[in-house]
Design an enzyme around this catalytic site. Structure first.
Site, PDB file in Angstrom:
ATOM      1  N   GLY A 167       0.791  -1.219   0.000  1.00 18.14           N
ATOM      2  CA  GLY A 167       0.000   0.000   0.000  1.00 18.14           C
ATOM      3  C   GLY A 167       0.822   1.267   0.000  1.00 18.14           C
ATOM      4  O   GLY A 167       0.365   2.304   0.495  1.00 18.14           O
ATOM      5  N   SER A 209       4.826  -5.586  -2.310  1.00 19.94           N
ATOM      6  CA  SER A 209       4.952  -4.155  -2.566  1.00 19.94           C
ATOM      7  C   SER A 209       5.611  -3.468  -1.365  1.00 19.94           C
ATOM      8  O   SER A 209       6.726  -3.822  -0.999  1.00 19.94           O
ATOM      9  CB  SER A 209       3.582  -3.564  -2.898  1.00 19.94           C
ATOM     10  OG  SER A 209       3.702  -2.263  -3.413  1.00 19.94           O
TER      11      SER A 209
END
Length: 444
Positions: free
Chosen positions: A112, A187
């Site tokens: 995120g 991520s």
């Protein structure tokens, strides 16, 4: 589903028993005040772990959802989500087999961009696939954006380390093996793991690491910089929020503080290292390249993944390959790399950043995409590889095509696609990645 009671050192815990797993949600692993380090939680008589998850304040908690609903990733991973938000969302979701005994453990860090993301994102938030394979899956909620990065003190990394310590101390009560824990992230979650691998004490808590679309990005690409170099940025945020001191900033409304951070963090020409973990002198003790050059980083087996339409795809591919080559040259632990190249059914965005999460966790029934039997077969194969890696730090096993680690004689990545080819050579991968990065970037 039915409720169950588990007796632990922390007290009794009420969870949910499904057909395939036992699920304990919103379980606190730490507590703290704004801009302070995590502290142990008190014991309880009975904790209700059937409640909905708690996530850190972020864009989706403060912005108009009718606007956010037009965002690709909101619709991909966050739609139809039901959760609470807080400044200190230091909780775990623990999903165990029905009769767990000495199970290997995955501790997962969501992505995120260090500012958004939820413990209950659709691909992994309720996955039971690893429980079916006798593995305990732990998803970590941690502080984000200004609440996790303020003054470059790396509160989010401290939260993650605290969660790993909690797992080490308590996972046996859930039927887990405290000495066989694999940390996994995607991520920004993978980028956090890249940072944590610079912290020697991490070695006491993990046997291996899985880094998806983010391995090495922090030390090789966006920084980090030293805490004192970033002081002006955090002072500007405080002032724009109407405060003159940190003590004042600790008392103002959460939204005012977040709005000031968001406005400053998303200005043009603000370097990326200002809204990512920095050199704090503790978890990241020095310039990452220096730590790596001195071989002070944690040495454990690694499984690294990239997608063909990934975030900065050409660069993170080369970083993954170079990590494998370095480990082999220095006689360190094995590095296994994969290249995911599937255009998911439902649109033409191809193998976008994060698309492999649906396959890695098998929660495809939660997606709006019309996945087919081919997708489910690839998902099963990927989950089987991960299961083997978590259990014995090697993805290979009975019934699976051989997956070779990066070595002097092998630079190929394991290829996951609709075709019959099992591997892809760097020259072919780079060609496609360069085209994607230059002409066909996808939703990211």
């Amino acid at each position: 589903m039915e409720n169950i009671i588990l007796i632990t050192k922390c007290g009794k815990i009420k969870g949910i028993k499904t057909e395939n797993a036992c699920i304990f949600s919103s379980l606190p692993y730490a507590q703290t005040k704004r801009f302070e380090k995590p502290q142990p939680v008190n014991k309880w008589n009975l904790f209700d772990a059937t409640k909905r998850q708690v996530n850190c304040f972020q864009k989706f908690s403060f912005r108009d959802k009718t606007i956010e609903s037009k965002d690709f990733y909101y619709n991909e991973f966050y739609f139809d989500r039901d959760s609470d938000f807080a400044e200190t969302p230091m909780t775990l979701t623990i999903i165990t087999p029905l009769s767990p005994k000495n199970c290997s453990v995955i501790v997962y860090l969501h992505g995120g961009s260090f500012e958004n993301g939820c413990i209950n994102d659709l691909p992994f938030g309720s996955t039971e696939e690893y429980a079916k394979r006798n593995i305990i899956f732990v998803s970590v909620g941690y502080r984000l954006n200004i609440f996790g990065l303020f003054d470059s003190q790396n509160f989010m990394l401290q939260d993650q380390m605290f969660a790993l310590k909690w797992v080490k101390e308590n996972i046996e009560d859930f039927g887990g093996n405290k000495d066989n824990v694999t940390i996994m992230g995607q991520s920004a979650g993978a980028m956090c793991i890249s940072d944590l691998l610079l912290y020697p004490p991490l070695k006491d808590y993990i046997k291996g690491a899985i880094l998806i679309s983010g391995a090495g990005v922090i030390p090789r690409f966006v920084g980090p910089h030293r805490q004192q170099d970033n002081a002006w940025f955090w002072q500007k945020i405080i002032e724009d929020a109407g405060c003159t001191t940190i003590e004042e900033a600790k008392k103002i409304d959460s939204r005012l503080l977040w709005e000031s951070w968001y406005k400053n963090a998303h200005k043009q020409k603000i370097p990326m290292h200002l809204y990512a973990p920095s050199i704090d002198g503790e978890i990241i003790s020095d310039v990452p390249q220096s730590i790596i050059k001195r071989r002070l980083d944690v040495d454990v087996p690694l499984l690294i993944g990239v997608t063909s339409q990934d975030m900065f795809p050409y660069m993170i591919f080369d970083m993954a390959l170079n990590m494998g080559k370095r480990n082999f040259d220095l006689n360190r632990s094995a590095v296994y790399c994969y290249y995911f190249d599937i255009t998911l059914p439902g649109d033409n965005y191809k193998a976008f950043h994060g698309c492999d999460l649906w396959y890695l966790f098998g929660n495809m029934d939660k997606s709006k995409r019309p996945f087919t039997s081919k997708d489910h077969a690839i998902s099963k194969m990927m989950i089987d590889y991960v299961t083997n890696f978590v259990e014995k730090q090697n993805p290979n096993g009975v019934g699976l095509p051989q997956w070779d680690n990066i070595s002097k004689d092998n630079h190929d990545f394991r290829l996951f696609s609709y075709g019959d080819r099992l591997t892809i050579k760097p020259v072919l991968a780079r060609g496609k990645l360069f085209y994607n990065m230059t002409f066909d970037r996808g939703p990211f």
